[in-house]
Design a protein around this motif. Sequence first.
Motif, PDB file in Angstrom:
ATOM      1  N   SER A   1       6.436  -0.415 -10.830  1.00  0.00           N
ATOM      2  CA  SER A   1       7.450   0.095  -9.914  1.00  0.00           C
ATOM      3  C   SER A   1       8.737  -0.665 -10.181  1.00  0.00           C
ATOM      4  N   PHE A   2       9.809   0.061 -10.351  1.00  0.00           N
ATOM      5  CA  PHE A   2      11.105  -0.548 -10.581  1.00  0.00           C
ATOM      6  C   PHE A   2      11.841  -0.842  -9.279  1.00  0.00           C
ATOM      7  N   ILE A   3      11.217  -0.475  -8.172  1.00  0.00           N
ATOM      8  CA  ILE A   3      11.763  -0.706  -6.837  1.00  0.00           C
ATOM      9  C   ILE A   3      10.696  -1.431  -6.020  1.00  0.00           C
ATOM     10  N   ASP A   4      11.107  -2.438  -5.300  1.00  0.00           N
ATOM     11  CA  ASP A   4      10.208  -3.094  -4.360  1.00  0.00           C
ATOM     12  C   ASP A   4      10.312  -2.342  -3.034  1.00  0.00           C
ATOM     13  N   TYR A   5       9.445  -1.367  -2.863  1.00  0.00           N
ATOM     14  CA  TYR A   5       9.505  -0.520  -1.676  1.00  0.00           C
ATOM     15  C   TYR A   5       9.202  -1.278  -0.389  1.00  0.00           C
ATOM     16  N   SER A   6       8.559  -2.426  -0.511  1.00  0.00           N
ATOM     17  CA  SER A   6       8.241  -3.190   0.699  1.00  0.00           C
ATOM     18  C   SER A   6       9.493  -3.756   1.363  1.00  0.00           C
TER      19      SER A   6
ATOM     20  N   VAL B   1       0.834  -1.197   0.000  1.00  0.00           N
ATOM     21  CA  VAL B   1       0.000   0.000   0.000  1.00  0.00           C
ATOM     22  C   VAL B   1       0.870   1.249   0.000  1.00  0.00           C
ATOM     23  N   GLY B   2       0.527   2.177  -0.873  1.00  0.00           N
ATOM     24  CA  GLY B   2       1.097   3.515  -0.905  1.00  0.00           C
ATOM     25  C   GLY B   2      -0.043   4.496  -1.085  1.00  0.00           C
TER      26      GLY B   2
ATOM     27  N   GLU C   1      -1.375  19.925   4.392  1.00  0.00           N
ATOM     28  CA  GLU C   1      -1.856  18.815   3.560  1.00  0.00           C
ATOM     29  C   GLU C   1      -1.155  17.513   3.947  1.00  0.00           C
ATOM     30  N   ALA C   2       0.164  17.560   4.100  1.00  0.00           N
ATOM     31  CA  ALA C   2       0.920  16.361   4.471  1.00  0.00           C
ATOM     32  C   ALA C   2       0.463  15.836   5.833  1.00  0.00           C
ATOM     33  N   ASN C   3       0.260  16.730   6.788  1.00  0.00           N
ATOM     34  CA  ASN C   3      -0.199  16.312   8.113  1.00  0.00           C
ATOM     35  C   ASN C   3      -1.601  15.715   8.062  1.00  0.00           C
ATOM     36  N   MET C   4      -2.441  16.225   7.177  1.00  0.00           N
ATOM     37  CA  MET C   4      -3.773  15.658   7.003  1.00  0.00           C
ATOM     38  C   MET C   4      -3.668  14.233   6.456  1.00  0.00           C
ATOM     39  N   VAL C   5      -2.790  14.025   5.475  1.00  0.00           N
ATOM     40  CA  VAL C   5      -2.574  12.681   4.932  1.00  0.00           C
ATOM     41  C   VAL C   5      -2.083  11.754   6.046  1.00  0.00           C
ATOM     42  N   LEU C   6      -1.103  12.200   6.800  1.00  0.00           N
ATOM     43  CA  LEU C   6      -0.551  11.380   7.888  1.00  0.00           C
ATOM     44  C   LEU C   6      -1.619  11.037   8.927  1.00  0.00           C
ATOM     45  N   ALA C   7      -2.500  11.976   9.214  1.00  0.00           N
ATOM     46  CA  ALA C   7      -3.554  11.741  10.199  1.00  0.00           C
ATOM     47  C   ALA C   7      -4.554  10.689   9.715  1.00  0.00           C
ATOM     48  N   GLN C   8      -4.722  10.557   8.408  1.00  0.00           N
ATOM     49  CA  GLN C   8      -5.682   9.606   7.849  1.00  0.00           C
ATOM     50  C   GLN C   8      -5.144   8.179   7.770  1.00  0.00           C
ATOM     51  N   ILE C   9      -3.846   7.989   7.929  1.00  0.00           N
ATOM     52  CA  ILE C   9      -3.247   6.665   7.778  1.00  0.00           C
ATOM     53  C   ILE C   9      -3.740   5.699   8.849  1.00  0.00           C
ATOM     54  N   GLY C  10      -3.872   6.188  10.064  1.00  0.00           N
ATOM     55  CA  GLY C  10      -4.358   5.333  11.143  1.00  0.00           C
ATOM     56  C   GLY C  10      -3.515   4.083  11.302  1.00  0.00           C
ATOM     57  N   GLU C  11      -4.158   2.925  11.298  1.00  0.00           N
ATOM     58  CA  GLU C  11      -3.488   1.638  11.508  1.00  0.00           C
ATOM     59  C   GLU C  11      -3.027   0.977  10.213  1.00  0.00           C
ATOM     60  N   TYR C  12      -3.209   1.655   9.075  1.00  0.00           N
ATOM     61  CA  TYR C  12      -2.797   1.052   7.802  1.00  0.00           C
ATOM     62  C   TYR C  12      -1.277   0.904   7.751  1.00  0.00           C
ATOM     63  N   ASP C  13      -0.833  -0.210   7.198  1.00  0.00           N
ATOM     64  CA  ASP C  13       0.588  -0.473   7.018  1.00  0.00           C
ATOM     65  C   ASP C  13       0.992   0.063   5.646  1.00  0.00           C
ATOM     66  N   ILE C  14       1.647   1.200   5.628  1.00  0.00           N
ATOM     67  CA  ILE C  14       2.050   1.857   4.381  1.00  0.00           C
ATOM     68  C   ILE C  14       3.506   1.493   4.102  1.00  0.00           C
ATOM     69  N   ASP C  15       3.723   0.671   3.081  1.00  0.00           N
ATOM     70  CA  ASP C  15       5.092   0.277   2.774  1.00  0.00           C
ATOM     71  C   ASP C  15       5.589   0.826   1.441  1.00  0.00           C
ATOM     72  N   TYR C  16       4.693   1.383   0.660  1.00  0.00           N
ATOM     73  CA  TYR C  16       5.081   2.058  -0.576  1.00  0.00           C
ATOM     74  C   TYR C  16       5.031   3.564  -0.336  1.00  0.00           C
TER      75      TYR C  16
END
Length: 144
Positions: free
Chosen positions: A137-142, A2-3, A19-34
Amino acid sequence: NVGLYFSSQAVTKEEAVEEANMVLAQIGEYDIDYPIVFEMETILNDVSRTENLTKEERTDIAIAFLDTIKAAGYNPMVRGDKEWLLTRVDLSKLTGYDLWLSQEGDLPDYPYKFSMWQYSTSATVEGISGDCNLNISFIDYSVK
């Protein structure tokens, strides 16, 4: 995996941080690896509030967003089409961030390094109604 990506309409660095802080606040418990991606697209057939920004202002706004994401421990990325990347921002100030190029076709002619590529906006995917975007994606961000 997930990205996220966010379409910014910030016209100041302070708004970009909000805007960035709003995005960060919405992540919650999601595992963001991308990456968490910043984009500021031109709006077709309309005028956006970001349209009259200078290249320097646009670049500073992008950096403010990206640095806020990075400080929170996530991988920041810039997304744009070839024209936007080459003419609307100062790429020399964005070398510390991965790029996601949006350029349809079989072979991009973007002259610089990019880590992800959106090569179609009108693909058909079984089980999904309507057009779909296809990216690689040319990179495996996970594992990065």
